[in-house]
Enzyme design. Structure first.
Site, PDB file in Angstrom:
ATOM      1  CG  ASN A  24     -40.357   4.876  21.605  1.00 53.79           C
ATOM      2  OD1 ASN A  24     -40.845   6.004  21.475  1.00 53.79           O
ATOM      3  ND2 ASN A  24     -40.736   3.851  20.866  1.00 53.79           N
ATOM      4  CG  ASN A  48     -41.892   0.257  17.559  1.00 57.39           C
ATOM      5  OD1 ASN A  48     -42.344  -0.306  16.567  1.00 57.39           O
ATOM      6  ND2 ASN A  48     -40.620   0.172  17.902  1.00 57.39           N
ATOM      7  CB  THR A 101     -32.697   0.373  16.355  1.00 59.08           C
ATOM      8  OG1 THR A 101     -32.226   1.697  16.077  1.00 59.08           O
ATOM      9  CG2 THR A 101     -31.683  -0.374  17.179  1.00 59.08           C
ATOM     10  CB  THR A 102     -37.446   1.517  14.900  1.00 55.51           C
ATOM     11  OG1 THR A 102     -37.894   0.163  15.009  1.00 55.51           O
ATOM     12  CG2 THR A 102     -38.511   2.347  14.229  1.00 55.51           C
ATOM     13  N   GLY A 103     -34.997   3.410  15.147  1.00 56.08           N
ATOM     14  CA  GLY A 103     -34.508   4.783  15.213  1.00 56.08           C
ATOM     15  C   GLY A 103     -33.455   5.069  14.147  1.00 56.08           C
ATOM     16  CE1 TYR A 120     -33.983  -0.489  25.452  1.00 57.18           C
ATOM     17  CE2 TYR A 120     -36.260  -1.197  25.221  1.00 57.18           C
ATOM     18  CZ  TYR A 120     -34.995  -1.070  24.704  1.00 57.18           C
ATOM     19  OH  TYR A 120     -34.724  -1.518  23.443  1.00 57.18           O
ATOM     20  CG  HIS A 121     -39.758   1.540  25.685  1.00 59.04           C
ATOM     21  ND1 HIS A 121     -40.440   0.395  25.361  1.00 59.04           N
ATOM     22  CD2 HIS A 121     -38.822   1.700  24.707  1.00 59.04           C
ATOM     23  CE1 HIS A 121     -39.930  -0.119  24.247  1.00 59.04           C
ATOM     24  NE2 HIS A 121     -38.942   0.648  23.838  1.00 59.04           N
ATOM     25  CG  HIS A 158     -32.048  -3.848  17.780  1.00 62.36           C
ATOM     26  ND1 HIS A 158     -32.114  -3.951  16.415  1.00 62.36           N
ATOM     27  CD2 HIS A 158     -33.324  -3.743  18.197  1.00 62.36           C
ATOM     28  CE1 HIS A 158     -33.380  -3.908  16.036  1.00 62.36           C
ATOM     29  NE2 HIS A 158     -34.137  -3.807  17.096  1.00 62.36           N
TER      30      HIS A 158
HETATM   31  O1  CDP Z   1     -38.129  -1.022  17.239  1.00 63.23           O
HETATM   32  P1  CDP Z   1     -37.190  -0.883  18.394  1.00 63.23           P
HETATM   33  O2  CDP Z   1     -37.369  -1.946  19.435  1.00 63.23           O
HETATM   34  O3  CDP Z   1     -35.783  -0.731  17.912  1.00 63.23           O
HETATM   35  O4  CDP Z   1     -37.524   0.525  19.045  1.00 63.23           O
HETATM   36  P2  CDP Z   1     -38.188   1.148  20.376  1.00 63.23           P
HETATM   37  O5  CDP Z   1     -37.730   0.429  21.590  1.00 63.23           O
HETATM   38  O6  CDP Z   1     -39.634   1.315  20.158  1.00 63.23           O
HETATM   39  O7  CDP Z   1     -37.510   2.587  20.354  1.00 63.23           O
HETATM   40  C1  CDP Z   1     -37.468   3.360  19.179  1.00 63.23           C
HETATM   41  C2  CDP Z   1     -36.036   3.773  18.889  1.00 63.23           C
HETATM   42  O8  CDP Z   1     -35.566   4.666  19.909  1.00 63.23           O
HETATM   43  C3  CDP Z   1     -35.040   2.622  18.894  1.00 63.23           C
HETATM   44  O9  CDP Z   1     -35.037   1.966  17.661  1.00 63.23           O
HETATM   45  C4  CDP Z   1     -33.736   3.325  19.216  1.00 63.23           C
HETATM   46  O10 CDP Z   1     -33.187   3.890  18.045  1.00 63.23           O
HETATM   47  C5  CDP Z   1     -34.194   4.451  20.153  1.00 63.23           C
HETATM   48  N1  CDP Z   1     -34.006   4.099  21.582  1.00 63.23           N
HETATM   49  C6  CDP Z   1     -32.847   4.513  22.246  1.00 63.23           C
HETATM   50  O11 CDP Z   1     -31.961   5.117  21.634  1.00 63.23           O
HETATM   51  N2  CDP Z   1     -32.693   4.243  23.583  1.00 63.23           N
HETATM   52  C7  CDP Z   1     -33.633   3.576  24.271  1.00 63.23           C
HETATM   53  N3  CDP Z   1     -33.453   3.350  25.575  1.00 63.23           N
HETATM   54  C8  CDP Z   1     -34.790   3.125  23.609  1.00 63.23           C
HETATM   55  C9  CDP Z   1     -34.955   3.405  22.270  1.00 63.23           C
END
Ligand code: CDP
Length: 319
Positions: A109, A132, A241-243, A276-277, A293
């Site tokens: 994300n 997510n 992490t989810t990723g 970030y997202h 994480h």
């Molecule tokens: O569930 P989580 O908070 O880990 O995930 P998210 O913020 O929804 O983003 C999904 C996945 O994308 C994360 O688990 C990371 O593996 C990756 N990610 C990343 O590499 N760099 C970011 N700035 C944000 C997310």
């Protein structure tokens, strides 16, 4: 500064733009990346010693019944009861049973996706995994729309859908769920105690509105198993992490794995700010010290795998 070229002294850009390619910006840089089939198979075998994605992707109906008590994985002292609705939504057989795909995309994300133009490339993969419930409608050029599996941490209901405070938010979530149309919705329901009600709300919505999705609820052992795999490989993550979870699962059923939207840094390779997202205003501090994480550590491991041809990371623009 991150330099993703295989060997920064001699090779041109592999993903994104390296120093080398910036000197010759008008010249297209050939991609040096090539898939390492042998290594991919070796990783699949090694991961299988820790977990089996086909099984661990979801608890099945046969193994639980309504009223059973489950201890949360990260809050061992807290328990939940398996509700009628949860039971109703447990799959009878694994949604990945016997599945094999030529290529898979895992879409993280990060804001690095914005202006990437990667939408078409992502949608061309045989199986597309997203995280997510990230929105796609307004971002199709950069992220595509195809979704075969999407994860949903219970906290998403709070963060992106205001805990369904009123009809507008309920409707918004309903729309998003309807748009998934047949794909797998993967809900880590047994991880942390905070998500109990949120999981129940979503389960209820799905049943009440006969939403056409296949639900999956990861096994109690998945997170520890994934962590174990990475620790054995000297990647000292606290909690995957989810990723990273998705990549680890995908090694089982995807021949080639392509990662997009993985960039846990506030600046890109040219020092431009990166959100970030790609779709909200969450800040980097959100995943700092307090967070369990270790995204930059994970990223380093994924980058090394990219360099060895086990996966392909895209952190720049798509062609
Ligand atoms: O569930 P989580 O908070 O880990 O995930 P998210 O913020 O929804 O983003 C999904 C996945 O994308 C994360 O688990 C990371 O593996 C990756 N990610 C990343 O590499 N760099 C970011 N700035 C944000 C997310």
């Amino acid at each position: 500064r991150m330099d993703l070229s295989i060997n920064s002294s001699s090779s041109p850009a592999v993903v994104g733009r390296s120093n080398e390619s910036m000197k010759h910006q008008d010249r297209p840089v050939p991609s040096q990346w090539s898939h390492n089939q042998t290594l991919s198979l070796k990783i699949r075998k090694h991961v299988l010693k820790f977990l089996d994605a086909e099984k661990d992707i979801s608890v099945l109906k046969g193994t639980l019944k309504p009223g059973d008590i489950i201890h949360y994985v990260f809050d061992r002292d807290s328990t939940m009861n398996v509700s009628q609705n949860l039971y109703a939504l447990l799959p009878r057989t694994s949604p990945l049973k016997g599945k094999h795909f030529r290529t898979c995309a895992i879409v993280g994300n990060s804001g690095i996706l914005l202006n990437s133009g990667c939408g078409k490339e992502i949608d061309a993969h045989s199986f597309v995994i997203r995280c997510n419930l990230a929105p796609v409608q307004e971002y199709t050029q950069d992220v595509g729309t195809k979704t075969d599996l999407v994860t949903m941490n219970p906290s998403v209901i709070q963060r992106a859908f205001e805990d369904l405070a009123n009809d507008t938010w309920r409707e918004k979530l309903l729309q998003r769920l309807h748009s998934l149309n047949g794909s797998i919705l993967w809900i880590p329901a047994f991880m942390a105690k905070g998500g109990k009600e949120r999981v129940e709300w979503v389960n209820e919505l799905i049943l009440k509105h006969h939403i056409n999705i296949r639900t999956a609820y990861p096994s109690l052992r998945l997170l520890h198993a994934v962590r174990g795999y990475w620790l054995t490989n000297k990647v000292y993550i606290k909690r995957p992490t989810t990723g990273l979870l998705m990549y680890t699962l995908a090694t089982r059923f995807c021949n080639r794995i392509y990662l997009y939207g993985f960039w846990p840094f506030p600046r890109d390779q040219d020092q431009n700010p990166v959100k970030y997202h790609y779709y909200d205003s969450l800040k980097y501090g959100y995943m700092s010290q307090a967070s369990p994480h270790t995204m930059p550590l994970e990223f380093k491991a994924l980058k090394a795998l990219h360099q060895q041809g086990a996966l392909k990371l895209t952190v720049g623009q798509c062609d």
